[in-house]
Design a protein around this motif. Structure first.
Motif, PDB file in Angstrom:
ATOM      1  N   MET A 106       0.054 -92.085   2.723  1.00  0.00           N
ATOM      2  CA  MET A 106       1.490 -92.341   2.696  1.00  0.00           C
ATOM      3  C   MET A 106       2.171 -91.156   2.019  1.00  0.00           C
ATOM      4  O   MET A 106       1.659 -90.634   1.018  1.00  0.00           O
ATOM      5  CB  MET A 106       1.820 -93.645   1.965  1.00  0.00           C
ATOM      6  CG  MET A 106       1.273 -94.877   2.669  1.00  0.00           C
ATOM      7  SD  MET A 106       1.757 -96.431   1.894  1.00  0.00           S
ATOM      8  CE  MET A 106       3.434 -96.617   2.477  1.00  0.00           C
TER       9      MET A 106
ATOM     10  N   VAL B  13       3.551 -92.214   7.215  1.00  0.00           N
ATOM     11  CA  VAL B  13       2.170 -92.649   7.081  1.00  0.00           C
ATOM     12  C   VAL B  13       1.307 -91.947   8.120  1.00  0.00           C
ATOM     13  O   VAL B  13       1.777 -91.559   9.191  1.00  0.00           O
ATOM     14  CB  VAL B  13       2.033 -94.180   7.260  1.00  0.00           C
ATOM     15  CG1 VAL B  13       2.955 -94.915   6.305  1.00  0.00           C
ATOM     16  CG2 VAL B  13       2.281 -94.619   8.687  1.00  0.00           C
TER      17      VAL B  13
ATOM     18  N   THR C 266      -3.506 -94.376  10.704  1.00  0.00           N
ATOM     19  CA  THR C 266      -3.406 -95.757  11.181  1.00  0.00           C
ATOM     20  C   THR C 266      -4.641 -96.085  12.019  1.00  0.00           C
ATOM     21  O   THR C 266      -5.305 -95.183  12.513  1.00  0.00           O
ATOM     22  CB  THR C 266      -2.148 -95.949  12.039  1.00  0.00           C
ATOM     23  OG1 THR C 266      -2.268 -95.150  13.218  1.00  0.00           O
ATOM     24  CG2 THR C 266      -0.912 -95.519  11.280  1.00  0.00           C
TER      25      THR C 266
END
Lengths: 118, 116
Positions: free
Chosen positions: B32, B95, B98
């Motif tokens: 992040m 971010v 994922t």
């Protein structure tokens, strides 16, 4: 340190025409990723296209394609059949491919404002 | 891609006060980041938010001014402390890592901060 240069601050294109946005970068690394992001007036950053440096084939996403010239460190974005919704600020970005997570950050160019004339 | 939300979406604050911006992701992510975008400018990385440890700050940014928390893999906060008009910017959470797009970085909608 890596740098990304977008030397054209603004460009304009007629609707349905093709436009190319330029980007150059400087790095001593051999493995990296390059990206184009779009930021419309809503300010939401949208990923347009991605290119891995180890791939010779240029990435394509529908009307968007890139011309990646690794030796020249050039990464231009071509938008075909321009639409009014393409009007936005476009940012070129670089990311190292090192496995260390601390090197996952993006380095952005200054951006270019694209306007589309109806 | 990940769905990222930020709160507040915008705020107007008085000089000398502090504002905490929240970033929530709909899935666990590896990295992040917090970026600042001054009016009409490009994005500048403030820091990388590390889960369970202190954030990693970029040159020109310090923890006292921009304290960051990341208590888990889906949430982070950025505080802008002792604000001045020069802090007026858009602050974006980002971010990467994922489950479906490990090498791509996605952005939240941003928080537009105006300091009077």
């Amino acid at each position: 340190a890596q740098t990304v240069t977008q030397s054209q601050p603004e460009m304009s294109v007629q609707e349905a025409e093709t436009v190319t946005l330029s980007c150059t970068y400087d790095t001593s690394e051999s493995d990296y990723y390059l990206f184009w992001y779009k930021q419309p007036p809503s300010r939401q950053m949208i990923l347009v296209i991605r290119q891995e440096a180890y791939k010779q084939q240029n990435a394509t996403e529908n009307r968007f394609s890139v011309n990646f010239q690794k030796a020249a460190k050039s990464f231009s974005l071509k938008i075909s059949d321009s639409q009014l919704g393409d009007a936005a600020m476009y940012f070129c970005a670089y990311r190292s491919d090192k496995s260390n997570g601390a090197n996952s950050k993006l380095t952005f160019g200054k951006g270019i404002t694209l306007s589309v004339r109806p | 891609s990940a769905v990222i939300s930020q709160k507040p979406s915008r705020d107007i604050c008085q000089r000398g006060t502090s504002l905490t911006i929240q970033c929530q992701v709909d899935s666990q992510v590896t990295m992040m980041f917090w970026y600042r975008q001054q009016p009409g400018q490009s994005l500048t990385l403030i820091a990388t938010a590390n889960q369970g440890s202190e954030a990693t700050y970029e040159s020109g940014f310090v923890i006292d001014k921009f304290p960051i928390s990341r208590p888990n893999l889906t949430f982070s906060t950025l505080t802008v402390s002792n604000m001045s008009p020069e802090d007026s910017s858009i602050y974006l959470c980002s971010v990467s890592g994922t489950p479906s797009s490990y090498n791509e970085q996605f952005f939240g909608p941003g928080t537009r901060l105006t300091v009077l």
